[in-house]
Design an enzyme around this catalytic site. Structure first.
Site, short mmCIF file in Angstrom:
data_model
loop_
_atom_site.label_atom_id
_atom_site.label_comp_id
_atom_site.label_asym_id
_atom_site.label_seq_id
_atom_site.Cartn_x
_atom_site.Cartn_y
_atom_site.Cartn_z
N THR A 331 15.70 -20.25 29.36
CA THR A 331 15.18 -21.36 28.58
C THR A 331 16.33 -22.30 28.23
OG1 THR A 331 13.97 -22.00 26.58
CG2 THR A 331 15.40 -20.08 26.39
N HIS A 383 17.37 -3.99 22.49
CA HIS A 383 18.42 -2.98 22.34
C HIS A 383 17.90 -1.56 22.61
CE1 HIS A 383 22.35 -1.80 21.50
NE2 HIS A 383 22.57 -2.38 20.32
#
Length: 412
Positions: A331, A383
């Protein structure tokens, strides 16, 4: 016998949508494959077309929520014969045609009309068949503001063509005043509602973290400057930043394959293909069409794909297939001036790269302070599946190939 106009199936996950607008009026004669309406769903905006020639009878008003398979109109093929009865006034009918058969406004045009009070019917259309586009409306609004801001009673009348300064209906212009309130309420579109739901879902269901690095864009700028003309002559498209970033991302994904993986229940699914989503901002919200097989495509092919998707997104013609199957997303907030941000992951992907504005800044190079075009890169990642070492390494690999694009050629 009349043919029913039904809302077609558009994928298993889509069960309903909003009939955003009709492109035709009740009683109009329509031709086969002529666009009839725009349907907004929580994923895409699509057009419905006529299956036969005939006269349409609309049974569901614009703005209504409709289900898949619902009948919204009928087309009577027999009724077309009775229409052209009076021939003597053919010339006058033709003269009026551009004004009386104007294509119904798109959602973007209607939105601008509602917010500003400018009547689309008074705006000269530059689109196909004289259709009024968003650009036409914005220009008309700008012209009206200029004429209102600098009144000159004696001179504007002969100098300013009436077509460029559309009249504003007295009732529609003071929208805020007529509402009698300091706020305006409107229903959230299905696409915007889905975006909101997905963003909250990502924040709640992933262990999202963002790491940053910065890139000296001198080499990329020099590369584009040196080869832009030859590139355009050969391929007919400009060499942009995005294709370079897509190829750099593919390189980094190959070097750090853990980022090209997803969580599926208790399993980790490793992807061995490189379909990269490129975020495109539209009036209806953010869409992420997917460029397929980026590892096998040339820069020109990627640029052409991105340009085609951007046009489809602006025209509201992006399909579910265009949005499905990406393994990684890029993006670019830099086109709006963003210097730094933390992009949100596009599920079920495990990471997203954020590009930002290029800014000339003083940096130290070989013990000297020099001015270089610098860009911050941000990698948001899940994560649960991606460790910090992998995220940092990914950005380092991106940095290396962007600051030395020759690495893309030799694969190091």
């Amino acid at each position: 016998m009349a043919t029913e106009v039904k809302i077609p199936a558009m994928g298993e996950s889509i069960t309903s949508g909003i009939l955003a607008s009709w492109r035709v009026s009740d009683g109009d004669t329509v031709k086969k494959d002529q666009p009839l309406y725009e349907l907004e769903t929580d994923k895409i905006t699509s057009e419905g077309v006529a299956e036969i020639d005939g006269v349409i009878r609309i049974t569901v008003e614009a703005g209504t929520e409709v289900g898949i398979g619902q009948v919204v109109a009928t087309i009577d093929p027999a009724a077309t014969v009775s229409k052209p009865a009076t021939a003597p006034d053919a010339a006058s009918d033709k003269a009026e045609a551009p004004h009386t058969t104007a294509t119904p406004a798109s959602p973007a045009v209607r939105r601008i009309a509602e917010e500003t009070g400018v009547d689309p019917a008074a705006v000269p259309g530059s689109g196909k068949g004289g259709r009024v586009t968003k650009g036409d409306m914005l220009q008309a609004v700008e012209n009206f503001k200029k004429s209102s801001a600098s009144p000159a009673p004696a001179k504007p009348a002969p100098e300013t063509p009436p077509a460029k300064t559309p009249p504003v209906p007295p009732a529609a212009a003071p929208q805020t005043a007529s509402a009698g309130s300091r706020t305006t309420r409107k229903r959230m579109t299905p696409l915007r509602a889905k975006i909101a739901q997905r963003l909250v879902q990502v924040k709640n269901e992933t262990a999202m973290l963002t790491t940053f690095n910065e890139v000296d864009m001198s080499a990329v700028r020099d590369l584009r400057t040196r080869y832009q003309d030859d590139f355009v002559k050969r391929y007919g498209v400009k060499l942009g930043f995005m294709s370079l970033f897509v190829k750099a991302a593919v390189h980094a994904l190959k070097e750090v394959p853990g980022i090209n993986a997803v969580i599926d229940g208790d399993d980790i699914v490793q992807n061995h293909y490189y379909d990269v989503g490129v975020a495109v901002s539209t009036e209806r919200g953010l869409m992420v069409p997917v460029v397929r097989d980026c590892d096998r495509k040339h820069f020109a092919e990627i640029e052409n794909d991105i340009a085609a998707y951007a046009k489809k997104a602006r025209d509201g013609k992006v399909t579910l297939d265009d949005l499905a199957g990406g393994v990684f997303t890029i993006t670019n907030g830099g086109i709006f001036g963003s210097l730094l941000s933390t992009p949100i992951i596009n599920p079920p992907q495990s990471a997203i790269l954020g590009m930002h504005a290029i800014q000339d800044r003083p940096v130290a190079v070989d013990g000297q302070v020099v001015i270089r075009p610098m860009m911050y890169l941000a990698l948001s990642y899940d994560h649960r599946i991606v460790d910090g070492r992998e995220a940092v390494t990914f950005l380092v690999k991106m940095k290396q190939v962007l600051e030395d694009p020759a690495r893309l050629l030799i694969g190091v």
